[in-house]
Write a protein that holds these residues in place. Structure first.
Motif, PDB file in Angstrom:
ATOM      1  N   UNK A 173       0.859  -1.178   0.000  1.00 25.17           N
ATOM      2  CA  UNK A 173       0.000   0.000   0.000  1.00 25.17           C
ATOM      3  C   UNK A 173       0.899   1.233   0.000  1.00 25.17           C
ATOM      4  N   UNK A 174       0.459   2.269  -0.671  1.00 26.47           N
ATOM      5  CA  UNK A 174       1.242   3.506  -0.696  1.00 26.47           C
ATOM      6  C   UNK A 174       0.578   4.536   0.198  1.00 26.47           C
ATOM      7  N   UNK A 175       1.376   5.124   1.074  1.00 29.32           N
ATOM      8  CA  UNK A 175       0.901   6.178   1.971  1.00 29.32           C
ATOM      9  C   UNK A 175       1.728   7.429   1.734  1.00 29.32           C
ATOM     10  N   UNK A 176       1.097   8.575   1.867  1.00 31.84           N
ATOM     11  CA  UNK A 176       1.791   9.853   1.684  1.00 31.84           C
ATOM     12  C   UNK A 176       2.063  10.480   3.050  1.00 31.84           C
ATOM     13  N   UNK A 177       3.305  10.899   3.244  1.00 32.89           N
ATOM     14  CA  UNK A 177       3.727  11.570   4.467  1.00 32.89           C
ATOM     15  C   UNK A 177       4.200  12.968   4.146  1.00 32.89           C
ATOM     16  N   UNK A 178       3.911  13.906   5.043  1.00 29.13           N
ATOM     17  CA  UNK A 178       4.477  15.257   4.961  1.00 29.13           C
ATOM     18  C   UNK A 178       5.452  15.382   6.121  1.00 29.13           C
ATOM     19  N   UNK A 221       6.420  12.642   0.844  1.00 30.44           N
ATOM     20  CA  UNK A 221       6.993  11.329   0.535  1.00 30.44           C
ATOM     21  C   UNK A 221       5.878  10.331   0.337  1.00 30.44           C
ATOM     22  N   UNK A 222       5.939   9.578  -0.754  1.00 33.07           N
ATOM     23  CA  UNK A 222       5.061   8.429  -0.930  1.00 33.07           C
ATOM     24  C   UNK A 222       5.875   7.206  -0.541  1.00 33.07           C
ATOM     25  N   UNK A 223       5.359   6.444   0.415  1.00 31.70           N
ATOM     26  CA  UNK A 223       6.081   5.294   0.947  1.00 31.70           C
ATOM     27  C   UNK A 223       5.221   4.050   0.795  1.00 31.70           C
ATOM     28  N   UNK A 270       0.161  -0.911  10.501  1.00 26.09           N
ATOM     29  CA  UNK A 270       1.163  -1.114  11.558  1.00 26.09           C
ATOM     30  C   UNK A 270       2.566  -0.814  11.051  1.00 26.09           C
ATOM     31  N   UNK A 271       2.854  -1.261   9.850  1.00 19.83           N
ATOM     32  CA  UNK A 271       4.156  -0.998   9.228  1.00 19.83           C
ATOM     33  C   UNK A 271       4.364   0.509   9.082  1.00 19.83           C
ATOM     34  N   UNK A 272       3.338   1.202   8.583  1.00 21.08           N
ATOM     35  CA  UNK A 272       3.409   2.659   8.447  1.00 21.08           C
ATOM     36  C   UNK A 272       3.610   3.310   9.810  1.00 21.08           C
ATOM     37  N   UNK A 273       2.881   2.856  10.817  1.00 24.25           N
ATOM     38  CA  UNK A 273       3.015   3.406  12.165  1.00 24.25           C
ATOM     39  C   UNK A 273       4.423   3.261  12.717  1.00 24.25           C
ATOM     40  N   UNK A 274       5.050   2.113  12.446  1.00 25.43           N
ATOM     41  CA  UNK A 274       6.433   1.903  12.887  1.00 25.43           C
ATOM     42  C   UNK A 274       7.387   2.886  12.215  1.00 25.43           C
ATOM     43  N   UNK A 327       0.766  11.812   8.421  1.00 28.43           N
ATOM     44  CA  UNK A 327       0.228  11.036   7.308  1.00 28.43           C
ATOM     45  C   UNK A 327      -0.872  11.866   6.668  1.00 28.43           C
ATOM     46  N   UNK A 328      -0.822  11.971   5.357  1.00 28.75           N
ATOM     47  CA  UNK A 328      -1.876  12.655   4.615  1.00 28.75           C
ATOM     48  C   UNK A 328      -2.825  11.608   4.057  1.00 28.75           C
TER      49      UNK A 328
END
Length: 87
Positions: free
Chosen positions: A10-15, A56-58, A64-68, A84-85
């Motif tokens: 899954x792709x998540x965007x972070x600022x 950043x797109x991660x 849980x992975x994103x939270x870590x 997280x956006x």
């Protein structure tokens, strides 16, 4: 896991707001690499003398992975903020 043994990503965007110091970007990319995330896009959206903002797109396995990753980023002195956006 997906059929055939492949994990779904899954792709998540972070600022992030980072200190404009040598090694700041390296600190961020090292955290993501150590947590086995994958940066798929990076954009500098604002730059000042003492800081800069990144999008950043991660690619991650799950929330849980994103939270870590986010928790680990927040421990770095050069990271002033991370959020997280949502889409």
């Amino acid at each position: 896991n997906e059929p055939g043994g492949k994990e779904q990503k899954h792709t998540s965007r972070l600022r992030l707001a980072l200190s404009n110091d040598p090694g700041s970007l390296a600190a961020v990319t090292n955290v993501i690499a150590k947590e086995l995330g994958n940066i798929t896009n990076l954009k500098v959206v604002n730059r000042a003398v003492d800081y800069f903002d990144l999008l950043l797109d991660v690619e991650v396995r799950d929330t849980n992975h994103l939270g870590n990753i986010v928790a680990h980023l927040r421990t770095k002195q050069v990271v002033q903020s991370v959020e997280r956006l949502k889409n």
